[in-house]
Motif scaffolding. Sequence first.
Motif, PDB file in Angstrom:
ATOM      1  N   GLY A  17      56.895  14.697 -48.543  1.00  0.00           N
ATOM      2  CA  GLY A  17      57.504  14.302 -49.820  1.00  0.00           C
ATOM      3  C   GLY A  17      57.096  15.198 -50.962  1.00  0.00           C
ATOM      4  O   GLY A  17      57.942  15.699 -51.710  1.00  0.00           O
ATOM      5  N   ILE A  18      55.799  15.430 -51.094  1.00  0.00           N
ATOM      6  CA  ILE A  18      55.311  16.240 -52.211  1.00  0.00           C
ATOM      7  C   ILE A  18      55.725  17.700 -52.063  1.00  0.00           C
ATOM      8  O   ILE A  18      55.952  18.414 -53.033  1.00  0.00           O
ATOM      9  CB  ILE A  18      53.780  16.113 -52.357  1.00  0.00           C
ATOM     10  CG1 ILE A  18      53.330  16.736 -53.679  1.00  0.00           C
ATOM     11  CG2 ILE A  18      53.042  16.764 -51.204  1.00  0.00           C
ATOM     12  CD1 ILE A  18      51.911  16.396 -54.036  1.00  0.00           C
ATOM     13  N   LYS A  38      58.570  18.756 -50.875  1.00  0.00           N
ATOM     14  CA  LYS A  38      59.947  18.854 -51.346  1.00  0.00           C
ATOM     15  C   LYS A  38      60.002  18.920 -52.875  1.00  0.00           C
ATOM     16  O   LYS A  38      60.707  19.742 -53.459  1.00  0.00           O
ATOM     17  CB  LYS A  38      60.745  17.647 -50.844  1.00  0.00           C
ATOM     18  CG  LYS A  38      62.224  17.700 -51.180  1.00  0.00           C
ATOM     19  CD  LYS A  38      62.955  16.489 -50.603  1.00  0.00           C
ATOM     20  CE  LYS A  38      64.430  16.527 -50.967  1.00  0.00           C
ATOM     21  NZ  LYS A  38      65.142  15.327 -50.453  1.00  0.00           N
ATOM     22  N   LEU A  39      59.215  18.062 -53.528  1.00  0.00           N
ATOM     23  CA  LEU A  39      59.160  18.070 -54.993  1.00  0.00           C
ATOM     24  C   LEU A  39      58.611  19.392 -55.511  1.00  0.00           C
ATOM     25  O   LEU A  39      59.109  19.958 -56.489  1.00  0.00           O
ATOM     26  CB  LEU A  39      58.281  16.921 -55.494  1.00  0.00           C
ATOM     27  CG  LEU A  39      58.857  15.506 -55.349  1.00  0.00           C
ATOM     28  CD1 LEU A  39      57.786  14.476 -55.707  1.00  0.00           C
ATOM     29  CD2 LEU A  39      60.078  15.341 -56.258  1.00  0.00           C
ATOM     30  N   ALA A  40      57.582  19.918 -54.839  1.00  0.00           N
ATOM     31  CA  ALA A  40      56.972  21.177 -55.269  1.00  0.00           C
ATOM     32  C   ALA A  40      57.946  22.335 -55.149  1.00  0.00           C
ATOM     33  O   ALA A  40      57.987  23.221 -56.002  1.00  0.00           O
ATOM     34  CB  ALA A  40      55.727  21.448 -54.432  1.00  0.00           C
ATOM     35  N   LYS A  41      58.744  22.338 -54.074  1.00  0.00           N
ATOM     36  CA  LYS A  41      59.728  23.409 -53.896  1.00  0.00           C
ATOM     37  C   LYS A  41      60.784  23.373 -54.988  1.00  0.00           C
ATOM     38  O   LYS A  41      61.195  24.404 -55.512  1.00  0.00           O
ATOM     39  CB  LYS A  41      60.389  23.289 -52.519  1.00  0.00           C
ATOM     40  CG  LYS A  41      59.537  23.837 -51.387  1.00  0.00           C
ATOM     41  CD  LYS A  41      60.318  23.840 -50.083  1.00  0.00           C
ATOM     42  CE  LYS A  41      59.496  24.501 -48.979  1.00  0.00           C
ATOM     43  NZ  LYS A  41      60.219  24.516 -47.691  1.00  0.00           N
ATOM     44  N   GLU A  42      61.204  22.166 -55.334  1.00  0.00           N
ATOM     45  CA  GLU A  42      62.198  22.035 -56.408  1.00  0.00           C
ATOM     46  C   GLU A  42      61.608  22.498 -57.738  1.00  0.00           C
ATOM     47  O   GLU A  42      62.267  23.184 -58.524  1.00  0.00           O
ATOM     48  CB  GLU A  42      62.669  20.576 -56.503  1.00  0.00           C
ATOM     49  CG  GLU A  42      63.518  20.131 -55.327  1.00  0.00           C
ATOM     50  CD  GLU A  42      63.823  18.641 -55.360  1.00  0.00           C
ATOM     51  OE1 GLU A  42      63.348  17.967 -56.311  1.00  0.00           O
ATOM     52  OE2 GLU A  42      64.517  18.153 -54.442  1.00  0.00           O
ATOM     53  N   ARG A  43      60.342  22.133 -57.970  1.00  0.00           N
ATOM     54  CA  ARG A  43      59.677  22.543 -59.207  1.00  0.00           C
ATOM     55  C   ARG A  43      59.506  24.058 -59.254  1.00  0.00           C
ATOM     56  O   ARG A  43      59.735  24.694 -60.275  1.00  0.00           O
ATOM     57  CB  ARG A  43      58.318  21.847 -59.306  1.00  0.00           C
ATOM     58  CG  ARG A  43      57.645  22.019 -60.667  1.00  0.00           C
ATOM     59  CD  ARG A  43      56.382  21.180 -60.759  1.00  0.00           C
ATOM     60  NE  ARG A  43      55.366  21.663 -59.861  1.00  0.00           N
ATOM     61  CZ  ARG A  43      54.640  20.890 -59.048  1.00  0.00           C
ATOM     62  NH1 ARG A  43      54.825  19.601 -59.026  1.00  0.00           N
ATOM     63  NH2 ARG A  43      53.725  21.405 -58.256  1.00  0.00           N
ATOM     64  N   TYR A  94      50.325  21.991 -53.408  1.00  0.00           N
ATOM     65  CA  TYR A  94      51.658  21.623 -53.896  1.00  0.00           C
ATOM     66  C   TYR A  94      51.601  20.916 -55.243  1.00  0.00           C
ATOM     67  O   TYR A  94      52.529  21.010 -56.042  1.00  0.00           O
ATOM     68  CB  TYR A  94      52.357  20.743 -52.855  1.00  0.00           C
ATOM     69  CG  TYR A  94      52.561  21.456 -51.544  1.00  0.00           C
ATOM     70  CD1 TYR A  94      53.642  22.317 -51.359  1.00  0.00           C
ATOM     71  CD2 TYR A  94      51.657  21.320 -50.507  1.00  0.00           C
ATOM     72  CE1 TYR A  94      53.819  22.993 -50.179  1.00  0.00           C
ATOM     73  CE2 TYR A  94      51.818  21.996 -49.307  1.00  0.00           C
ATOM     74  CZ  TYR A  94      52.909  22.841 -49.161  1.00  0.00           C
ATOM     75  OH  TYR A  94      53.087  23.536 -47.974  1.00  0.00           O
ATOM     76  N   GLU A  95      50.508  20.199 -55.495  1.00  0.00           N
ATOM     77  CA  GLU A  95      50.398  19.466 -56.761  1.00  0.00           C
ATOM     78  C   GLU A  95      50.009  20.382 -57.919  1.00  0.00           C
ATOM     79  O   GLU A  95      50.401  20.144 -59.059  1.00  0.00           O
ATOM     80  CB  GLU A  95      49.350  18.354 -56.627  1.00  0.00           C
ATOM     81  CG  GLU A  95      49.795  17.222 -55.722  1.00  0.00           C
ATOM     82  CD  GLU A  95      48.724  16.153 -55.576  1.00  0.00           C
ATOM     83  OE1 GLU A  95      49.086  14.991 -55.305  1.00  0.00           O
ATOM     84  OE2 GLU A  95      47.522  16.478 -55.713  1.00  0.00           O
ATOM     85  N   GLU A 133      50.472  23.511 -60.030  1.00  0.00           N
ATOM     86  CA  GLU A 133      51.595  24.427 -60.245  1.00  0.00           C
ATOM     87  C   GLU A 133      51.215  25.887 -59.970  1.00  0.00           C
ATOM     88  O   GLU A 133      51.969  26.629 -59.327  1.00  0.00           O
ATOM     89  CB  GLU A 133      52.118  24.288 -61.687  1.00  0.00           C
ATOM     90  CG  GLU A 133      53.345  25.156 -61.934  1.00  0.00           C
ATOM     91  CD  GLU A 133      53.852  25.041 -63.361  1.00  0.00           C
ATOM     92  OE1 GLU A 133      54.970  25.495 -63.626  1.00  0.00           O
ATOM     93  OE2 GLU A 133      53.113  24.496 -64.217  1.00  0.00           O
TER      94      GLU A 133
END
Length: 629
Positions: free
Chosen positions: A369-370, A372-377, A451-452, A454
């Motif tokens: 989950g994280i 996926k969010l990191a890739k989008e960010r 991933y958390e 940046e």
Amino acid sequence: MAEEVSYNEDHIRSLDWKEHIRLRPGMYIGKLGNGTAYDDGIYILIKEVLDNCIDEYVMGYGKKIDIKVKDGYVTVRDYGRGIPLGKLVDVVSKINTGAKYDSKAFKKSVGLNGVGTKAVNALSDYFEIEAYREGVGRRAIFERGVLKDEVPIESTEERNGTMVRFRPDDAIFKNFKYKSEFIERMLWNYCYLNTGMSIWFNGERFHSKNGLLDLLEEKISDEPLYPIIHLLGDDIEVAFTHTSSYGEEYYSFVNGQHTTQGGTHQGAFREAYARVVKDFFGKNYEPSDIRSSLIAAVSIKVVEPVFESQTKTKLGSTEMEPDGKSVRAFINDFLKEKLDNYLHKNPTVAEAIEKKIKNNERERKDLAGIRKLAKERAKKANLHNKKLRDCRLHYNDPKSGERAKETVMFITEGDSASGSITKSRDVNTQAVFSLRGKPLNCFGLTKKIVYENEEFNLIQAALNIEDGLEGLRYSKVIVATDADVDGMHIRLLLLTFFLQFFPDLIRNNHLYILQTPLFRVRNKKETIYCYSDKEKRDAMEKLGKTAEITRFKGLGEISPDEFKNFIGEDIRLEPVVISKDFTISDLLTFYMGKNTPERQEFIIDNLRVEKDLVDEEKPGVIIEEAAEA
């Protein structure tokens, strides 16, 4: 309108063997370099000579090799059969001459094209070769491939064999210097693959009794989760275990040649290992979960192997021998029998492997989950991000050709340092990543932080190493920080990040520290940049007592016009190497863990203060800050 250029017979020219090698050395030894990287050309020259010695040993002649390296000169002596005296000059100076074309004499040798020693000859400003056979011998001396002297040795007490002595041409290998640790690593690999053979390097003996088992015990920088599995067969040897580190780590070999870029045999092992383990447990585990944290060594012997380049770093052969099994089927059948039997006989090892697989599976799902969010960010950030100033060529892009090996990414602190490098860099091969400040100390944290956080996520994305080194975009990752306390701290934090989460980057020699000058010494006629107090003293002695001395305290203080001198042809890099004396966890605990009396004592014992850099022996010399940049 452009001037028309004629094209006729006069434009066609034929180069002799030495001219072609000297004009296109990359075709023969991969790259040049000055000795700061393990695959620089000066080490390939040693390897090319050694390959012939090893082939003699494999054929059953000579169990000892002597090597000496001093003042740039390399001497290699084997005790094999000795080159036939009448062909001594031909085998080192005629391209299509050599014994390796006769498969009866050398069935499973490395040097099949007979080019290696000729390349050493052409690329050396001094090259001497002697052969001894039954009490007589012959000597030939060359300079840059040109024969200068050839004499028979009427009588000698030397044992049969061959001696080669050479010095790389410093017109080609500028400012070269051999690093003993790179030579030693090469020699150990030869010994691991040729148990029973001894190599003596500058008086020190290199010898292995247990082959790839010894190799893994030396390479493992974290405690193995179970005893190393060591399997032997005809023309194949493998050793492997799991550790608590991230990633996969492989040491692969063909006919004694270290294939640093893998090839068909390494790919076949990865596939076969995952398949056999999955079948043994009868569960549909993901191959990535099975292999994560695996460290393995694989060695096979192939008749007339096909490599993808003269430097033989990647196997291209798909067949074990003419009209024989494929490499993939050969390795799969071997593991299917030997590994499956081993796991049935050693249930505690099988249990440890399955426990590790389940841990990897759990961590992968936790990160899904994280991630996926990191890739989008990261994708959004890349649209506006000024941190990475990319270059045009990339290490993982086949279109970049040989220049892919020149690609680097500098990691700098702050805008001033990155600005200087950016303005003076080669936009084709040099990228710059600018840190915002001090990175997080990630010691003891899980991969979730990659991933958390940046900055860590952007570094990972810039390098393209999330799923391993196959997609690595730069041949070298260079940490470029100031030589002050803050700069050293940032350097340690970055090293912690890579050691903790991407140790393969270090194990495969992709991580370096940029050395920048501490002083500039100049008079009206000459400017000398100095990287140490000793170099400064030497420069002052050369330029006189009235020379002006500038002390550089930060990269941002060096102007772009000057910076191009330090990141171009004369770049000085210090490779980051994991010592075999410490595990990664030991290193990180000592340097980045809780403050301990041992670390305090270490800091006090090794502390250097600013006054140490001031030359107290030269009164009257001006030392100033570099402010004009």
